[in-house]
Scaffold this motif. Sequence first.
Motif, PDB file in Angstrom:
ATOM      1  N   SER A 182       8.945  12.312  -2.902  1.00  0.00           N
ATOM      2  CA  SER A 182       9.656  11.317  -2.104  1.00  0.00           C
ATOM      3  C   SER A 182       8.713  10.726  -1.065  1.00  0.00           C
ATOM      4  O   SER A 182       7.745  11.390  -0.655  1.00  0.00           O
ATOM      5  CB  SER A 182      10.849  11.985  -1.418  1.00  0.00           C
ATOM      6  N   PRO A 183       8.955   9.485  -0.609  1.00  0.00           N
ATOM      7  CA  PRO A 183       8.092   8.874   0.408  1.00  0.00           C
ATOM      8  C   PRO A 183       8.072   9.678   1.711  1.00  0.00           C
ATOM      9  O   PRO A 183       9.014  10.415   2.023  1.00  0.00           O
ATOM     10  CB  PRO A 183       8.729   7.497   0.628  1.00  0.00           C
ATOM     11  N   SER A 184       6.989   9.500   2.475  1.00  0.00           N
ATOM     12  CA  SER A 184       6.799  10.246   3.716  1.00  0.00           C
ATOM     13  C   SER A 184       6.809   9.330   4.924  1.00  0.00           C
ATOM     14  O   SER A 184       6.585   8.121   4.817  1.00  0.00           O
ATOM     15  CB  SER A 184       5.456  10.993   3.683  1.00  0.00           C
ATOM     16  N   ASN A 185       7.058   9.946   6.083  1.00  0.00           N
ATOM     17  CA  ASN A 185       6.853   9.288   7.369  1.00  0.00           C
ATOM     18  C   ASN A 185       6.283  10.376   8.281  1.00  0.00           C
ATOM     19  O   ASN A 185       7.018  11.148   8.885  1.00  0.00           O
ATOM     20  CB  ASN A 185       8.160   8.726   7.924  1.00  0.00           C
ATOM     21  N   TYR A 186       4.949  10.431   8.361  1.00  0.00           N
ATOM     22  CA  TYR A 186       4.310  11.577   9.003  1.00  0.00           C
ATOM     23  C   TYR A 186       4.548  11.639  10.499  1.00  0.00           C
ATOM     24  O   TYR A 186       4.641  12.730  11.065  1.00  0.00           O
ATOM     25  CB  TYR A 186       2.811  11.580   8.692  1.00  0.00           C
ATOM     26  N   SER A 187       4.670  10.490  11.159  1.00  0.00           N
ATOM     27  CA  SER A 187       4.951  10.537  12.594  1.00  0.00           C
ATOM     28  C   SER A 187       6.313  11.157  12.850  1.00  0.00           C
ATOM     29  O   SER A 187       6.493  11.936  13.803  1.00  0.00           O
ATOM     30  CB  SER A 187       4.872   9.135  13.200  1.00  0.00           C
ATOM     31  N   GLU A 188       7.303  10.851  11.994  1.00  0.00           N
ATOM     32  CA  GLU A 188       8.619  11.464  12.136  1.00  0.00           C
ATOM     33  C   GLU A 188       8.570  12.958  11.795  1.00  0.00           C
ATOM     34  O   GLU A 188       9.192  13.773  12.470  1.00  0.00           O
ATOM     35  CB  GLU A 188       9.635  10.754  11.242  1.00  0.00           C
ATOM     36  N   GLU A 232      -5.477  12.564   1.007  1.00  0.00           N
ATOM     37  CA  GLU A 232      -6.317  12.181   2.130  1.00  0.00           C
ATOM     38  C   GLU A 232      -5.461  11.783   3.337  1.00  0.00           C
ATOM     39  O   GLU A 232      -5.736  12.174   4.474  1.00  0.00           O
ATOM     40  CB  GLU A 232      -7.225  11.023   1.706  1.00  0.00           C
ATOM     41  N   LEU A 233      -4.376  11.027   3.089  1.00  0.00           N
ATOM     42  CA  LEU A 233      -3.481  10.621   4.170  1.00  0.00           C
ATOM     43  C   LEU A 233      -2.794  11.832   4.788  1.00  0.00           C
ATOM     44  O   LEU A 233      -2.664  11.926   6.019  1.00  0.00           O
ATOM     45  CB  LEU A 233      -2.439   9.639   3.629  1.00  0.00           C
ATOM     46  N   PHE A 234      -2.344  12.757   3.964  1.00  0.00           N
ATOM     47  CA  PHE A 234      -1.709  13.980   4.444  1.00  0.00           C
ATOM     48  C   PHE A 234      -2.662  14.738   5.373  1.00  0.00           C
ATOM     49  O   PHE A 234      -2.276  15.190   6.457  1.00  0.00           O
ATOM     50  CB  PHE A 234      -1.322  14.849   3.256  1.00  0.00           C
ATOM     51  N   ASP A 288       3.306  18.807 -13.702  1.00  0.00           N
ATOM     52  CA  ASP A 288       2.055  19.032 -12.982  1.00  0.00           C
ATOM     53  C   ASP A 288       2.228  18.527 -11.552  1.00  0.00           C
ATOM     54  O   ASP A 288       2.402  17.329 -11.326  1.00  0.00           O
ATOM     55  CB  ASP A 288       0.918  18.281 -13.690  1.00  0.00           C
ATOM     56  N   PHE A 289       2.224  19.457 -10.599  1.00  0.00           N
ATOM     57  CA  PHE A 289       2.508  19.110  -9.210  1.00  0.00           C
ATOM     58  C   PHE A 289       1.417  19.630  -8.283  1.00  0.00           C
ATOM     59  O   PHE A 289       0.813  20.677  -8.527  1.00  0.00           O
ATOM     60  CB  PHE A 289       3.842  19.726  -8.761  1.00  0.00           C
ATOM     61  N   MET A 290       1.198  18.901  -7.196  1.00  0.00           N
ATOM     62  CA  MET A 290       0.368  19.387  -6.100  1.00  0.00           C
ATOM     63  C   MET A 290       1.275  19.648  -4.909  1.00  0.00           C
ATOM     64  O   MET A 290       2.056  18.778  -4.506  1.00  0.00           O
ATOM     65  CB  MET A 290      -0.701  18.362  -5.721  1.00  0.00           C
ATOM     66  N   LEU A 291       1.214  20.854  -4.375  1.00  0.00           N
ATOM     67  CA  LEU A 291       1.993  21.231  -3.199  1.00  0.00           C
ATOM     68  C   LEU A 291       1.066  21.188  -1.995  1.00  0.00           C
ATOM     69  O   LEU A 291       0.017  21.855  -1.974  1.00  0.00           O
ATOM     70  CB  LEU A 291       2.588  22.629  -3.362  1.00  0.00           C
ATOM     71  N   LEU A 292       1.433  20.398  -1.007  1.00  0.00           N
ATOM     72  CA  LEU A 292       0.655  20.253   0.213  1.00  0.00           C
ATOM     73  C   LEU A 292       1.412  20.899   1.370  1.00  0.00           C
ATOM     74  O   LEU A 292       2.591  20.618   1.587  1.00  0.00           O
ATOM     75  CB  LEU A 292       0.416  18.767   0.523  1.00  0.00           C
ATOM     76  N   TYR A 293       0.735  21.758   2.103  1.00  0.00           N
ATOM     77  CA  TYR A 293       1.344  22.435   3.246  1.00  0.00           C
ATOM     78  C   TYR A 293       0.583  22.019   4.516  1.00  0.00           C
ATOM     79  O   TYR A 293      -0.643  22.133   4.584  1.00  0.00           O
ATOM     80  CB  TYR A 293       1.257  23.956   3.094  1.00  0.00           C
ATOM     81  N   GLY A 294       1.311  21.529   5.497  1.00  0.00           N
ATOM     82  CA  GLY A 294       0.704  21.164   6.773  1.00  0.00           C
ATOM     83  C   GLY A 294       1.480  21.756   7.922  1.00  0.00           C
ATOM     84  O   GLY A 294       2.718  21.668   7.956  1.00  0.00           O
TER      85      GLY A 294
END
Length: 298
Positions: A182-188, A232-234, A288-294
């Motif tokens: 799903s789309p992201s909004n990183y500031s939120e 890269e954006l993440f 095939d998925f990439m899981l990103l954790y921040g």
Amino acid sequence: MSNNESILKKAQLLSIHEKIFRCPICGGSMKVERSASLECENRHCYDISKQGYVNLLNHSSRTKYDKALFEARRSISGSGFFEPLVEAVTSRLIQELKPRESEKLVRLLDAGCGEGSHLSTIRSKLGKYSVVPDVLGVGMDIAKEGIVMAAKTSPDSLWCVADLSQSPFADRQFDYILNILSPSNYSEFRRLLARGGALVKVIPHSLYLQELRTLFYTGTGKETYSNDSTIELFSRHFEQVDTERVQYRVVLDTDQMKQLIRMTPLSWNASPEAIGQILDEEMEVTADFMLLYGWNEE
């Protein structure tokens, strides 16, 4: 249970957790009123629907994500297609939660929850572990049809129609945020995460549904996919980042293939001829998925 009883029950659940909300118009704090509505201090009011969700959207929204798509997604989820992915996310959350055993409540937001199957399954799995005393599941999506379906089938979570760019939640209210395909909004996301909380973002990896991409787009330049720019954006928004790849293959029968075609945006620009090639046969497809954790350390 009558509609009134259902609304009152949902109002009680909302009332317990009303502090997590803020008005998407003015940012004011919100309370559940006796009229079974969520109202802010400046009198902006949002009714609790008979299905038990709250529509906090301040503008009309047109989207290709309609009832048929969400029904197809629920069918695919029910077939077990996403099970290894959901299990991987749940396992990682369990690891994260083990040092927090003394806490009484974990708040989990699914931003872009669709029809709610991922949040409901993950919440159910978490509930089976003693390290998780209680989990509040909150799902939001801009597509009303998905939220209606989620509220009907999983009444023990909170469901909101809302815009991620104007999310109706107060600062630092969530321990974990899911953002699955799903789309992201990183500031939120940074605003909503509690200190030490984590965003779990799931994106397609290069081989996701490669069989469909090959059939639909060979010769168009769209037959390959790269998620490098998303990663890269993440990484620009989180200092502490971890990644995990989840890859497997699933055999889908003819009916499941029809549901997959209805579910995936990959089919939106495909020709009827290309879609017709695969509707009447069983197929093995690649997940095939990439899981990103921040982590939010601020």
